[in-house]
Motif scaffolding. Structure first.
Motif, PDB file in Angstrom:
ATOM      1  N   ALA A  80     -22.506  16.324  17.517  1.00  0.00           N
ATOM      2  CA  ALA A  80     -21.680  15.929  16.616  1.00  0.00           C
ATOM      3  C   ALA A  80     -20.602  16.645  15.905  1.00  0.00           C
ATOM      4  N   GLY A  81     -19.442  15.580  15.846  1.00  0.00           N
ATOM      5  CA  GLY A  81     -17.971  15.886  15.674  1.00  0.00           C
ATOM      6  C   GLY A  81     -17.909  16.235  16.903  1.00  0.00           C
ATOM      7  N   ALA A  82     -17.817  16.521  18.102  1.00  0.00           N
ATOM      8  CA  ALA A  82     -17.359  16.153  19.468  1.00  0.00           C
ATOM      9  C   ALA A  82     -16.356  15.326  19.875  1.00  0.00           C
ATOM     10  N   LEU A  83     -15.364  16.470  20.362  1.00  0.00           N
ATOM     11  CA  LEU A  83     -14.330  15.167  20.452  1.00  0.00           C
ATOM     12  C   LEU A  83     -14.728  13.786  21.742  1.00  0.00           C
ATOM     13  N   PRO A  84     -14.797  12.890  22.504  1.00  0.00           N
ATOM     14  CA  PRO A  84     -15.015  11.960  23.560  1.00  0.00           C
ATOM     15  C   PRO A  84     -14.584  12.745  24.511  1.00  0.00           C
ATOM     16  N   PRO A  85     -14.789  13.155  26.046  1.00  0.00           N
ATOM     17  CA  PRO A  85     -14.343  13.219  27.147  1.00  0.00           C
ATOM     18  C   PRO A  85     -13.245  12.061  26.984  1.00  0.00           C
ATOM     19  N   ILE A  86     -11.662  12.504  27.858  1.00  0.00           N
ATOM     20  CA  ILE A  86     -10.715  11.766  28.108  1.00  0.00           C
ATOM     21  C   ILE A  86     -10.327  12.215  29.024  1.00  0.00           C
ATOM     22  N   THR A  87      -9.728  11.075  30.043  1.00  0.00           N
ATOM     23  CA  THR A  87      -9.680  11.676  31.776  1.00  0.00           C
ATOM     24  C   THR A  87      -7.873  11.993  31.665  1.00  0.00           C
ATOM     25  N   SER A  88      -6.978  12.573  32.511  1.00  0.00           N
ATOM     26  CA  SER A  88      -6.281  12.496  32.817  1.00  0.00           C
ATOM     27  C   SER A  88      -5.238  11.790  33.322  1.00  0.00           C
ATOM     28  N   GLU A  89      -5.262  10.473  33.833  1.00  0.00           N
ATOM     29  CA  GLU A  89      -5.487   8.571  33.231  1.00  0.00           C
ATOM     30  C   GLU A  89      -4.916   8.913  32.011  1.00  0.00           C
ATOM     31  N   GLN A  90      -6.194   8.996  31.327  1.00  0.00           N
ATOM     32  CA  GLN A  90      -5.615   8.332  30.077  1.00  0.00           C
ATOM     33  C   GLN A  90      -4.785   9.000  28.704  1.00  0.00           C
TER      34      GLN A  90
ATOM     35  N   ASP B 244      -2.148  11.034  30.810  1.00  0.00           N
ATOM     36  CA  ASP B 244      -0.380  10.459  31.759  1.00  0.00           C
ATOM     37  C   ASP B 244      -0.480   9.358  30.419  1.00  0.00           C
ATOM     38  N   ALA B 245      -1.486   8.474  30.526  1.00  0.00           N
ATOM     39  CA  ALA B 245      -0.410   7.320  30.086  1.00  0.00           C
ATOM     40  C   ALA B 245      -0.480   7.692  28.442  1.00  0.00           C
ATOM     41  N   PHE B 246      -1.009   7.993  27.177  1.00  0.00           N
ATOM     42  CA  PHE B 246      -1.200   8.325  26.248  1.00  0.00           C
ATOM     43  C   PHE B 246       0.884   9.449  25.981  1.00  0.00           C
ATOM     44  N   ALA B 247       0.633  10.405  26.798  1.00  0.00           N
ATOM     45  CA  ALA B 247       2.129  11.259  27.187  1.00  0.00           C
ATOM     46  C   ALA B 247       3.006  10.064  26.616  1.00  0.00           C
ATOM     47  N   ARG B 248       3.083   9.182  28.172  1.00  0.00           N
ATOM     48  CA  ARG B 248       4.546   8.130  28.680  1.00  0.00           C
ATOM     49  C   ARG B 248       4.159   7.549  27.019  1.00  0.00           C
ATOM     50  N   CYS B 249       3.847   6.985  26.645  1.00  0.00           N
ATOM     51  CA  CYS B 249       3.608   6.021  25.238  1.00  0.00           C
ATOM     52  C   CYS B 249       3.852   6.827  24.140  1.00  0.00           C
ATOM     53  N   LEU B 250       3.652   8.196  23.660  1.00  0.00           N
ATOM     54  CA  LEU B 250       4.074   8.811  23.134  1.00  0.00           C
ATOM     55  C   LEU B 250       5.744   9.142  23.334  1.00  0.00           C
ATOM     56  N   SER B 251       6.059   9.189  24.234  1.00  0.00           N
ATOM     57  CA  SER B 251       7.449   9.984  25.072  1.00  0.00           C
ATOM     58  C   SER B 251       8.201   8.538  23.966  1.00  0.00           C
ATOM     59  N   GLU B 252       7.695   7.785  24.967  1.00  0.00           N
ATOM     60  CA  GLU B 252       8.451   6.214  24.516  1.00  0.00           C
ATOM     61  C   GLU B 252       8.424   5.337  23.471  1.00  0.00           C
ATOM     62  N   VAL B 253       7.984   5.921  22.385  1.00  0.00           N
ATOM     63  CA  VAL B 253       7.788   5.992  21.363  1.00  0.00           C
ATOM     64  C   VAL B 253       8.680   6.795  19.968  1.00  0.00           C
ATOM     65  N   GLU B 254       8.400   7.731  21.058  1.00  0.00           N
ATOM     66  CA  GLU B 254      10.015   8.919  20.195  1.00  0.00           C
ATOM     67  C   GLU B 254      11.162   8.687  20.523  1.00  0.00           C
ATOM     68  N   GLU B 255      11.053   8.013  21.235  1.00  0.00           N
ATOM     69  CA  GLU B 255      12.602   7.280  22.491  1.00  0.00           C
ATOM     70  C   GLU B 255      12.495   6.377  21.350  1.00  0.00           C
ATOM     71  N   LEU B 256      12.330   5.709  20.590  1.00  0.00           N
ATOM     72  CA  LEU B 256      12.290   4.064  20.247  1.00  0.00           C
ATOM     73  C   LEU B 256      12.313   4.931  18.644  1.00  0.00           C
ATOM     74  N   ARG B 257      11.947   5.703  17.918  1.00  0.00           N
ATOM     75  CA  ARG B 257      12.615   6.065  16.645  1.00  0.00           C
ATOM     76  C   ARG B 257      13.373   6.754  17.240  1.00  0.00           C
ATOM     77  N   GLU B 258      13.772   8.426  17.461  1.00  0.00           N
ATOM     78  CA  GLU B 258      14.994   8.602  17.503  1.00  0.00           C
ATOM     79  C   GLU B 258      16.174   7.963  18.167  1.00  0.00           C
ATOM     80  N   GLY B 259      16.441   6.885  18.981  1.00  0.00           N
ATOM     81  CA  GLY B 259      16.665   5.623  18.888  1.00  0.00           C
ATOM     82  C   GLY B 259      17.802   4.749  17.686  1.00  0.00           C
ATOM     83  N   ASN B 260      16.248   4.831  16.815  1.00  0.00           N
ATOM     84  CA  ASN B 260      16.864   3.520  15.471  1.00  0.00           C
ATOM     85  C   ASN B 260      17.375   5.384  14.920  1.00  0.00           C
ATOM     86  N   LEU B 261      17.233   6.197  14.828  1.00  0.00           N
ATOM     87  CA  LEU B 261      17.755   7.337  13.662  1.00  0.00           C
ATOM     88  C   LEU B 261      19.146   7.024  14.164  1.00  0.00           C
ATOM     89  N   GLU B 262      19.349   7.185  15.454  1.00  0.00           N
ATOM     90  CA  GLU B 262      20.969   7.641  15.770  1.00  0.00           C
ATOM     91  C   GLU B 262      21.289   6.302  15.593  1.00  0.00           C
TER      92      GLU B 262
END
Length: 133
Positions: free
Chosen positions: A26-36, A38-56
């Motif tokens: 109960a409450g355990a988080l599901p497993p996540i693959t390295s590919e998932q 990496d995809a989330f990291a790339r997505c998060l990076s792009e969202v952060e770049e978008l946020r920073e660009g908008n603020l600039e």
């Protein structure tokens, strides 16, 4: 920051989203693959770049060097310059487009953001993946 105003999560093909409850304890988080991760990291990076660009762009438009971190806080929205409101209103839609390019919906992205806050191993793996970008 969380994105989207609801909208459905498209999830991953043929499996549970990374934010759903999986089998096991109960409450355990599901497993996540390295590919998932990496995809989330790339997505998060792009969202952060978008946020920073908008603020600039906003800093340049307003001719200021600093914007407070709570610039888009709904509690102060009515006090904001219309240019600030426009950027704050547009960001979730822009971020949603980025997230969808990575095959996720806002619900799944937000679940992974939540997991980032509570799961130190997941956080370590995402940060490690982001350093490789």
């Amino acid at each position: 920051k969380r994105i989207g105003s609801g909208g459905g999560s498209r999830g991953k093909k043929g499996g549970k989203s990374a934010g759903s409850s999986g089998g096991g304890a109960a409450g355990a988080l599901p497993p996540i693959t390295s590919e998932q991760i990496d995809a989330f990291a790339r997505c998060l990076s792009e969202v952060e770049e978008l946020r920073e660009g908008n603020l600039e762009k906003l800093r340049q438009s307003l001719k200021v060097d600093y914007l407070p971190p709570v610039i888009c806080d709904p509690n102060v929205r009515s006090l904001l310059d219309p240019r600030v409101r426009a950027v704050c209103d547009a960001f979730p839609l822009q971020a949603e487009e980025v997230v969808q390019r990575f095959g996720m919906g806002s619900d799944e992205f937000n679940a992974l953001l939540d997991r980032l806050r509570i799961d130190p191993i997941f956080r370590f793996r995402v940060k490690r993946s982001m350093r490789k970008l």
